[in-house]
Design an enzyme around this catalytic site. Structure first.
Site, PDB file in Angstrom:
ATOM      1  N   GLU A   1       9.654   9.108  -5.009  1.00 21.56           N
ATOM      2  CA  GLU A   1      10.969   9.702  -5.232  1.00 21.56           C
ATOM      3  C   GLU A   1      12.006   8.650  -5.609  1.00 21.56           C
ATOM      4  O   GLU A   1      12.833   8.858  -6.503  1.00 21.56           O
ATOM      5  CB  GLU A   1      11.395  10.470  -3.981  1.00 21.56           C
ATOM      6  CG  GLU A   1      10.565  11.724  -3.760  1.00 21.56           C
ATOM      7  CD  GLU A   1      10.843  12.431  -2.448  1.00 21.56           C
ATOM      8  OE1 GLU A   1      10.477  13.610  -2.326  1.00 21.56           O
ATOM      9  OE2 GLU A   1      11.427  11.803  -1.541  1.00 21.56           O
TER      10      GLU A   1
ATOM     11  N   PHE B   1      14.326  15.119  13.774  1.00 15.86           N
ATOM     12  CA  PHE B   1      13.783  16.476  13.715  1.00 15.86           C
ATOM     13  C   PHE B   1      13.185  16.890  15.056  1.00 15.86           C
ATOM     14  O   PHE B   1      13.432  17.997  15.553  1.00 15.86           O
ATOM     15  CB  PHE B   1      12.702  16.564  12.634  1.00 15.86           C
ATOM     16  CG  PHE B   1      13.232  16.538  11.233  1.00 15.86           C
ATOM     17  CD1 PHE B   1      13.978  17.589  10.727  1.00 15.86           C
ATOM     18  CD2 PHE B   1      12.986  15.456  10.411  1.00 15.86           C
ATOM     19  CE1 PHE B   1      14.468  17.572   9.436  1.00 15.86           C
ATOM     20  CE2 PHE B   1      13.463  15.423   9.114  1.00 15.86           C
ATOM     21  CZ  PHE B   1      14.207  16.482   8.618  1.00 15.86           C
TER      22      PHE B   1
ATOM     23  N   GLY C   1      16.616  10.418  21.317  1.00 19.19           N
ATOM     24  CA  GLY C   1      16.378  10.484  19.878  1.00 19.19           C
ATOM     25  C   GLY C   1      16.792  11.825  19.325  1.00 19.19           C
ATOM     26  O   GLY C   1      16.475  12.879  19.889  1.00 19.19           O
TER      27      GLY C   1
ATOM     28  N   ASP D   1       7.361  11.523  15.047  1.00 19.73           N
ATOM     29  CA  ASP D   1       6.716  10.359  14.437  1.00 19.73           C
ATOM     30  C   ASP D   1       6.286   9.309  15.445  1.00 19.73           C
ATOM     31  O   ASP D   1       5.350   8.546  15.197  1.00 19.73           O
ATOM     32  CB  ASP D   1       7.670   9.711  13.425  1.00 19.73           C
ATOM     33  CG  ASP D   1       7.897  10.575  12.201  1.00 19.73           C
ATOM     34  OD1 ASP D   1       7.109  11.513  11.995  1.00 19.73           O
ATOM     35  OD2 ASP D   1       8.848  10.306  11.451  1.00 19.73           O
TER      36      ASP D   1
END
Length: 419
Positions: free
Chosen positions: A166, A11, A8, A296
């Site tokens: 947003e 971040f 992965g 996450d």
């Protein structure tokens, strides 16, 4: 030095890889795409403000800039824990001494009928491009009709978190600023943006004053905000609500929840709430001494972390430090999350920002802080320069009607009609 495999490249994965490289480890970074995606700005891609290339970064270039790091483009299909090998979809087995799983999250439809089939999400580059091409493609189709002003176009955004707020705010600006100039055939009053949230407030993690401010500003921009509203089923042309009412829709954008990928259940790892991998306080996967879960996708059972960029970055660096400690024969430490604040943009010149020390900002100052931090955290100077230029063009030039468009794609409703 031991060999560490990082699965992965979000971040968490890139943070861990960069720190491991500094420590001198041999690292293989595995990702199914050859690029990293800066997810916080995907909504700008979905609304035509940024190119997809502005928010993606070559992983081969990233690997080349870090000594001892090699990149392998592959989808992981499983883990052989006995042999300490990662199984790839091309048949290759990659051995490891330590493994870091940082696969991120995917959309959680909560089992609502029709949600997976008839809604769109924004968690990948492909998702954002699909949303963009559907929105602008629909405008093109309607503009080409004999009487476009007689029809209505309704976009429902599901979820009142940062992504939903947003997206709804940006869609409202498109309606009021871009449509009148770009599509003079259309009546902007017939375009509706609806934001649906099951809870009693938007932006739940924020202070109540900022939540109320965001709500008020969205309504001022023409967004139909519906709180305490739950969807029970999604159809190609309408949604059903828990109170028995229905709403005709053309497009539903799902920003209501996230989950770990279903494939993780086949990897021999303990899966907990939200499809996330259960870890101990040192981020090692429960029952596996040499496997870490980061960002996450990880779930610290006793102290769950928010699924945001900062926790992902911090867990990536922390896991690399723990692997270094294990290599030196030291005990691991407990992870401690340092909350640096959270923010969400509402539209041009408007955002909310909250820092744990008590600082709460809103309006232009928070918006400028939002732009600065997002530019800083982007990978690559070219991406930073291009993003800054595009945001400047979108928000500050006298004419803000231009948008980056692509192919024409039909909404689920139009596809159903043509069938």
């Amino acid at each position: 030095m031991p060999h560490v495999v990082v699965v992965g490249a979000g971040f968490a994965g890139l943070s861990a890889t960069a720190e491991l490289a500094k420590e001198g480890f041999r690292v293989t970074l595995i990702n199914r795409h050859p690029y990293n995606t800066f997810q916080p700005l995907l909504y700008q891609v979905a609304t035509g403000g940024l190119n997809a290339g502005d928010v993606t970064y070559s992983l081969r270039y990233f690997a080349a800039r870090h000594a001892g790091v090699r990149f392998r483009r592959a989808a992981v299909t499983g883990i052989d824990h006995d042999a300490n090998e990662v199984l790839c979809d091309d048949g290759v087995r990659v051995g490891y001494d330590y493994l870091c799983v940082a696969t991120g999250i995917t959309t959680n439809h909560f089992g609502i009928p029709g949600a997976a089939e008839y809604t769109m999400s924004m968690y990948t580059r492909a998702d954002a491009l699909k949303v963009r091409d559907t929105i602008f493609g629909s405008m093109e189709i309607i503009a080409g009709m004999s009487s476009p002003n007689t029809g209505a176009f309704t976009i429902v955004v599901v979820g009142g978190g940062a992504t939903g707020v947003e997206m709804a705010g940006q869609l409202a600006e498109l309606k009021t600023e871009a449509l009148p100039m770009t599509y003079p055939e259309l009546n902007p009053a017939r375009v509706h943006v609806v934001l649906v949230e099951m809870g009693d407030a938007l932006l739940a993690p924020f202070d109540d004053t900022l939540r109320q401010y965001a709500h008020k500003e969205l309504v001022k921009r023409g967004v139909d905000v519906r709180l305490k509203t739950a969807i029970t089923e999604v159809h190609p042309d309408h949604v059903d609500f828990k109170d028995g009412t229905t709403l005709p829709v053309d497009l539903v954008i799902w920003a209501a929840g996230v989950s770990g990928s279903p494939v993780l259940r086949d990897w021999g790892l303990p899966i907990g709430r939200g499809g996330r991998i259960e870890v101990n306080s040192d981020l090692r996967v429960i029952g596996h001494e040499n496997v870490f879960a980061l960002g996450d996708v990880s779930l610290t059972v006793d102290n769950p972390l928010p699924q945001l960029a900062q926790p992902a970055i911090q867990t990536g660096k922390f896991a690399a430090d723990q692997i270094a400690r294990l290599h030196r024969g030291l005990e691991t430490e407990d992870f401690k999350y340092h909350n640096k604040g959270t923010m969400a943009t509402i539209g041009r010149g408007d955002a909310v920002l909250q820092i744990p020390q008590g600082l709460k900002l809103k309006g232009v100052v928070a918006w400028l802080g939002w732009i600065f931090l997002h530019i800083v955290y982007l990978l690559g100077n070219r991406n930073r320069a291009q993003t800054l230029l595009n945001l400047f063009s979108r928000y500050l030039l006298p004419s803000r009607s231009s948008a980056i468009v692509g192919d024409v794609m039909e909404t689920p409703k139009l596809k159903a009609i043509r069938k």
